[in-house]
Design an enzyme around this catalytic site. Structure first.
Site, PDB file in Angstrom:
ATOM      1  N   HIS A  36      -0.616   0.280   6.684  1.00  0.00           N
ATOM      2  CA  HIS A  36      -1.950  -0.322   6.731  1.00  0.00           C
ATOM      3  C   HIS A  36      -1.877  -1.842   6.632  1.00  0.00           C
ATOM      4  O   HIS A  36      -2.592  -2.562   7.326  1.00  0.00           O
ATOM      5  CB  HIS A  36      -2.827   0.235   5.605  1.00  0.00           C
ATOM      6  CG  HIS A  36      -3.573   1.467   6.002  1.00  0.00           C
ATOM      7  ND1 HIS A  36      -2.965   2.695   6.089  1.00  0.00           N
ATOM      8  CD2 HIS A  36      -4.871   1.659   6.360  1.00  0.00           C
ATOM      9  CE1 HIS A  36      -3.863   3.586   6.476  1.00  0.00           C
ATOM     10  NE2 HIS A  36      -5.022   2.985   6.654  1.00  0.00           N
ATOM     11  N   LYS A 101      -7.232  11.946   0.081  1.00  0.00           N
ATOM     12  CA  LYS A 101      -7.827  12.627  -1.070  1.00  0.00           C
ATOM     13  C   LYS A 101      -8.311  11.567  -2.039  1.00  0.00           C
ATOM     14  O   LYS A 101      -7.739  10.484  -2.122  1.00  0.00           O
ATOM     15  CB  LYS A 101      -6.810  13.544  -1.746  1.00  0.00           C
ATOM     16  CG  LYS A 101      -5.602  12.789  -2.289  1.00  0.00           C
ATOM     17  CD  LYS A 101      -4.947  13.468  -3.458  1.00  0.00           C
ATOM     18  CE  LYS A 101      -3.593  12.838  -3.761  1.00  0.00           C
ATOM     19  NZ  LYS A 101      -3.486  12.278  -5.094  1.00  0.00           N
TER      20      LYS A 101
END
Lengths: 185, 290
Positions: A36, A101
């Protein structure tokens, strides 16, 4: 159980509601912390990304090494909040969905709503089961990152739960509230 | 092979090759196989869940453990940083090389040969992967006897990141401890893959308290603290946590935690340190006595 396939169309995204259980089939791209960071640096420098993120789904996962003859090792979701600082920019650039999650920041939820995107949770800790859904894995970029490299996975009937839908509804809040209100009765 | 020191006392010798092999095997075993106490807790809580996704999630986690066991693969992709507890009997003499090197070699072999993920970076800022999951975190304790006990705890960081420590005031007392533990669990919410196991350290010093919280996670979850006061506090905290509504994976439900394990120790007149070490449902650990 709702079955969906990638790439997700806007109609499918809009039809999914926080709390829906779905089975996802199709291609997803893996990326976590280090990938990222690099993707966002490229965007900020105006450079091309190693894959076109428009309309795609990123799965936050760093799998265990594959044994011989298998596409992947254990492959459950990692905790999503660590990607929050990078997420709104990726959504602005066309990313449609994320699988991870755990909680997201207000900025991420606002950006999901604004860009009509979706955030799914895979079952944290169920990584052996999840591995069974991965049919192929292909290295796309950043091999030097090892488990954190970007890979394109083909998944079949990957079990997911819609956590933040395109209207910004958050199932982590809704589910807990509903459960507690049932306990009060 | 017995070794006789200058005074002629008995010393047991253990070669580091044996330690390397045991650490290797324990790294793999802890990551592949769910412990019985956790399996039993799953079956118990499954019966008590009736809210929407909660029962299904517990079923998925049971099924996951079965797949991992049958196919000899890690239950979770985060195969952790290896935390190793070594209890060294004072009558043991380790030969053949350095104990620390032997442990790291065992971790290296376990993580490479067991297809476990290498999740350790060389430095918190430079962040270059060491590619063999070393170095391990090693705690040694000298005890009586001529045995050597090795416990391997592969600690995943989804739950480790949700852990906290606070230096409470003595005046904060038991209520202060309860509030703090509950707040840590609440803040963690869905992030550490609930149902969780909560390790709590109370007392000692700043760093010893955190060590106690980690050590609490080694105790089987069906065994309460031997001190009746702390055994009762464990039960009270578990009930309070399971009334929060977070539930399996944070989707709502009763089963937020499977157990609360507390370890306490003497502390200073001015202090009440409390550490909360959160662990995921699997709370992986494997041990062997040599």
């Amino acid at each position: 159980m709702i079955r969906i396939t990638t790439p997700l169309t806007n109609d499918v995204i809009k039809s999914l509601k926080a709390g829906d259980s779905v089975l996802l089939t199709g291609y997803v791209y893996t990326a976590r912390d280090a990938a990222h960071k690099r993707l966002v640096e490229l965007i900020k420098e105006g450079k091309e990304l190693p894959f076109d993120i428009k309309g795609q789904i990123i799965y936050y996962v760093g799998p265990t090494p594959a044994k011989e003859g298998q596409p992947i090792g254990s492959a459950g979701p990692t905790t999503s909040y660590r990607m929050d600082p990078y997420t709104p920019l990726l959504l602005e650039k066309g990313l449609k969905g994320m699988i991870g999650k755990g909680k997201r920041s207000k900025e991420v939820i606002d950006s999901i709503k604004k860009n009509s995107c979706i955030y799914f949770a895979a079952i944290g800790g169920a990584a052996a089961l999840t591995a069974k859904c991965v049919k192929s894995s292909e290295l796309i970029a950043y091999e030097d990152l090892g488990a954190e490299a970007i890979r394109r996975l083909y998944v079949e009937d990957l079990p997911l739960v819609v956590v933040v839908d395109s209207n910004g509804n958050n199932y982590y809040e809704i589910g807990q509230r509903e459960y507690l209100s049932l306990c009060d009765k | 092979m017995p070794f006789y020191g200058k005074e002629g006392e008995f010393m047991r010798t253990i070669h580091i090759d044996e330690i390397v092999k045991v650490v290797r095997d324990l790294c793999i075993e802890a990551n592949y196989y769910l412990n019985e106490d956790i399996k039993n807790a799953f079956l118990k809580y499954k019966e008590e869940e009736n809210f929407k996704l909660a029962k299904d999630i517990i079923d998925i986690l049971i099924k996951n453990a079965e797949i991992a066991k049958n196919e000899n693969m890690p239950m979770c992709q985060d195969t952790g940083m290896a935390v190793i507890f070594v209890e060294i009997g004072q009558d043991v003499h380790i030969v053949g090389g350095s104990l620390k090197e032997a442990i790291n070699e065992g971790v290296r072999r376990g993580y490479i040969e067991g297809y476990l993920r290498k999740s350790v970076v060389n430095d918190p800022i430079e962040r270059i992967n060491t590619k063999d999951n070393t170095p391990a975190i090693i705690y040694t304790d000298i005890v009586e006897g001529d045995k050597l006990k090795i416990t391997v705890v592969p600690k995943g960081f989804g739950s480790e990141n949700m852990s906290q420590l606070k230096m409470l005031r003595p005046a904060d007392g038991v209520e202060g401890i309860k509030d703090f533990v509950l707040n840590v669990v609440k803040e963690a919410g869905p992030n550490p893959c609930p149902p969780i196991v909560v390790g709590v350290g109370i007392g000692g010093t700043f760093e010893y308290c955190a060590y106690l919280a980690k050590k609490a996670l080694l105790r089987p979850i069906d065994k309460r603290n031997e001190n009746p006061f702390y055994a009762k506090l464990e039960e009270e905290l578990l009930n309070a946590i399971n009334s929060l509504g977070i539930g399996p994976q944070g989707f709502g439900g009763k089963t937020t935690a499977l157990a609360v394990n507390i370890e306490a120790y003497a502390t200073h007149i001015a202090g009440l340190p409390v550490a909360v070490n959160i662990s995921c449902h699997a709370t992986r650990h494997a041990e062997k006595v040599l």
